[in-house]
Design a protein around this motif. Structure first.
Motif, mmCIF file in Angstrom:
data_model
loop_
_atom_site.group_PDB
_atom_site.id
_atom_site.type_symbol
_atom_site.label_atom_id
_atom_site.label_comp_id
_atom_site.label_asym_id
_atom_site.label_seq_id
_atom_site.Cartn_x
_atom_site.Cartn_y
_atom_site.Cartn_z
ATOM 1 N N LYS A 1 0.824 -1.205 0.000
ATOM 2 C CA LYS A 1 0.000 0.000 0.000
ATOM 3 C C LYS A 1 0.859 1.257 0.000
ATOM 4 N N LEU A 2 1.904 1.258 0.813
ATOM 5 C CA LEU A 2 2.734 2.463 0.905
ATOM 6 C C LEU A 2 3.617 2.633 -0.322
ATOM 7 N N LEU A 3 4.013 1.529 -0.939
ATOM 8 C CA LEU A 3 4.747 1.636 -2.198
ATOM 9 C C LEU A 3 3.880 2.303 -3.259
ATOM 10 N N VAL A 4 2.615 1.934 -3.317
ATOM 11 C CA VAL A 4 1.702 2.528 -4.297
ATOM 12 C C VAL A 4 1.535 4.023 -4.042
ATOM 13 N N ILE B 1 2.267 6.511 -12.442
ATOM 14 C CA ILE B 1 0.937 6.434 -11.815
ATOM 15 C C ILE B 1 0.218 5.158 -12.259
ATOM 16 N N GLY B 2 0.304 4.849 -13.542
ATOM 17 C CA GLY B 2 -0.308 3.627 -14.039
ATOM 18 C C GLY B 2 0.298 2.376 -13.442
ATOM 19 N N LEU B 3 1.621 2.363 -13.281
ATOM 20 C CA LEU B 3 2.276 1.207 -12.680
ATOM 21 C C LEU B 3 1.857 1.040 -11.220
ATOM 22 N N GLY B 4 1.685 2.158 -10.529
ATOM 23 C CA GLY B 4 1.220 2.086 -9.145
ATOM 24 C C GLY B 4 -0.127 1.401 -9.039
ATOM 25 N N LEU B 5 -1.015 1.696 -9.970
ATOM 26 C CA LEU B 5 -2.330 1.053 -9.975
ATOM 27 C C LEU B 5 -2.205 -0.440 -10.254
ATOM 28 N N TYR B 6 -1.264 -0.819 -11.116
ATOM 29 C CA TYR B 6 -1.041 -2.245 -11.397
ATOM 30 C C TYR B 6 -0.583 -2.977 -10.141
ATOM 31 N N VAL B 7 0.382 -2.384 -9.431
ATOM 32 C CA VAL B 7 0.881 -3.008 -8.203
ATOM 33 C C VAL B 7 -0.248 -3.176 -7.193
ATOM 34 N N GLN B 8 -1.098 -2.169 -7.076
ATOM 35 C CA GLN B 8 -2.202 -2.217 -6.122
ATOM 36 C C GLN B 8 -3.192 -3.339 -6.459
ATOM 37 N N LEU B 9 -3.455 -3.532 -7.741
ATOM 38 C CA LEU B 9 -4.494 -4.476 -8.148
ATOM 39 C C LEU B 9 -3.990 -5.908 -8.291
ATOM 40 N N LYS B 10 -2.716 -6.095 -8.634
ATOM 41 C CA LYS B 10 -2.239 -7.412 -9.035
ATOM 42 C C LYS B 10 -1.387 -8.137 -7.990
ATOM 43 N N LEU B 11 -0.822 -7.420 -7.014
ATOM 44 C CA LEU B 11 0.099 -8.050 -6.082
ATOM 45 C C LEU B 11 -0.463 -8.084 -4.674
ATOM 46 N N GLU B 12 -0.136 -9.148 -3.940
ATOM 47 C CA GLU B 12 -0.463 -9.224 -2.529
ATOM 48 C C GLU B 12 0.711 -8.699 -1.705
#
Length: 452
Positions: free
Chosen positions: A93-96, A207-218
């Motif tokens: 979460k904080l990485l995003v 910004i787009g990569l941040g959304l990917y990390v949020q949606l795809k990784l645990e």
């Protein structure tokens, strides 16, 4: 699998998931540092005239480098804030949040009016956005590093941790390629007028990569295990009632100082190479495209050596890689500057390759070493604050200090001495830090041994 004595161990995900996490950490680290580094390249190339046109060229360059350093002042603040919430809420979460902050701030720099348009408000806004960049990069490192090292099994933690470490050097390559293309494609007047904005505007990708990390990784297994240990309905455990930062300072004060010292020369050497030298060799008659290409090649050498030395540390131990690398860094300080001062392509390339290789040897095992230095509940706080303290002391004002030393002494040897002193501090920090990782070969040879 090797037998490892490791207090920070734990279950690891499948190789497929681990590769996805490593790729995400590499991408996040690369793009975040790209945003941070293009500022340094722009400061060396155009910011002195775009934002500080009413002073002499020397003072304009010093002012541009000073704004570059301001971002580093806020990196420890970012490490503190993001470390606290990263140990409470999770690494992902904080990485995003850090990635989105960086993407927005960098894009706004690309849209910023110049001094000629709005006067003194331009450099003021530039400094404010640089502060936001500093906060974001201060929080990013711990998130990206822990996302991959806490997912990796202990006997592969060095190698997989190196994916987060490769990001800064890949970012230099990416940023220099972008600037080289723009310099080649645009007249000098067009580049100074508007071309320098393009690298900043491209950062919307972060910004787009941040959304990917949020949606795809645990989040990591270590953090999920920490959450599971909390009472189901009774709030935090007693060990977590304190702020993670306060707990880290209470339980790991020496490790925080040691981790800052361990990266000292990496910060000094690296930022002098990628920022100060770009400006300095220009005064020796070297074309901007030439020095940017040489820095790009040096960074490529660092990218290649980081995973090699990191994997070696999985086999023989972290300190057995780090101590020789620190010694090599110390020995290379003066030859690096002498070769760069030749202002010839072979000489500068040799100097830059030396720097790139020794820095790869130092930086490669660091992510794993930092992870193993701190317990899970305070790991984001401890590693982030230690790293960022070393960054602000060693890296943030390294170009400004180097330029000031050169102006004061009239010789590049003063700058070389600065790097050598930093190398000694790093060597002492590594030598006095306990080794927590024991590969099977070491454990079999000396079962009673706890540290190097």
């Amino acid at each position: 699998m090797r037998t490892v004595v490791d207090e920070n161990g734990g279950g690891a995900p499948s190789e497929r998931v681990l590769r996805r996490v490593a790729g995400a950490a590499l991408s996040a680290s690369t793009l975040e540092w790209y945003d941070f580094y293009i500022y340094g390249t722009a400061a060396a190339l155009v910011f002195n005239t775009v934002f500080f046109p009413d002073v002499s060229p020397v003072l304009g360059t010093l002012a541009a480098f000073a704004t570059f350093g301001v971002g580093f002042l806020f990196r420890p603040v970012g490490g503190i804030v993001f470390g606290h919430f990263g140990d409470r809420m999770g690494r992902k979460k904080l990485l995003v949040v850090a990635m989105v902050m960086m993407g927005v701030a960098t894009t706004l720099i690309g849209l910023l009016p110049t001094y000629g348009t709005i006067g003194a408000a331009a450099p003021i806004l530039l400094v404010l956005l640089r502060c936001v960049q500093g906060l974001a990069i201060g929080g990013q490192y711990g998130g990206a590093m822990l996302l991959v090292t806490e997912n990796a099994p202990p006997h592969k933690r060095g190698f997989y941790g190196s994916f987060a470490q490769m990001g800064p050097s890949l970012a230099v390559i990416l940023s220099n390629v972008v600037f080289l293309v723009l310099i080649a494609a645009l007249p000098a007047e067009a580049f100074a007028a508007w071309g320098w904005r393009i690298p900043f505007l491209l950062s919307v990708v972060v910004i787009g990569l941040g959304l990917y990390v949020q949606l795809k990784l645990e989040d990591t297994p270590d953090f999920r295990e920490l959450q599971e240990k909390a009472p189901a309905a009774g709030g935090p455990t007693p060990a977590r009632t304190r702020s993670p930062l306060v707990e880290a300072l209470r339980t790991h004060p020496l490790q925080i100082l040691q981790s800052g010292g361990m990266i000292m020369v990496i910060q000094v050497y690296y930022y002098i190479l990628i920022v100060f030298m770009v400006s300095y060799v220009g005064t020796l008659g070297v074309a901007r495209s030439t020095i940017l290409t040489i820095v790009l090649i040096s960074s490529a050498a660092t990218v290649l050596t980081i995973p090699l030395f990191a994997a070696l540390s999985d086999r023989i131990g972290r300190k057995r890689v780090l101590i020789p690398s620190a010694v090599a860094t110390l020995l290379s300080a003066f030859p690096f500057f002498w070769l760069m001062e030749t202002a010839t392509v072979p000489g500068m390339l040799a100097g830059a390759l030396i720097a790139g290789i020794v820095l790869g040897g130092l930086y490669g095992p660091m992510a794993a070493f930092f992870t193993e230095m701190f317990s899970t509940g305070v790991r984001y706080s401890g590693a982030s604050v230690g790293y960022q303290l070393g960054a602000v002391v060693g890296g943030g004002f390294a170009p400004l200090i180097a330029a000031s030393l050169l102006a004061w002494s009239g010789t590049i040897n003063a700058v070389a001495a600065f790097v050598a002193i930093a190398a000694v501090l790093t060597l002492v920090s590594i030598a006095t830090t306990k080794e927590h990782y024991r590969p099977a070969s070491v454990a079999a040879a000396d079962p009673a041994r706890e540290g190097a």
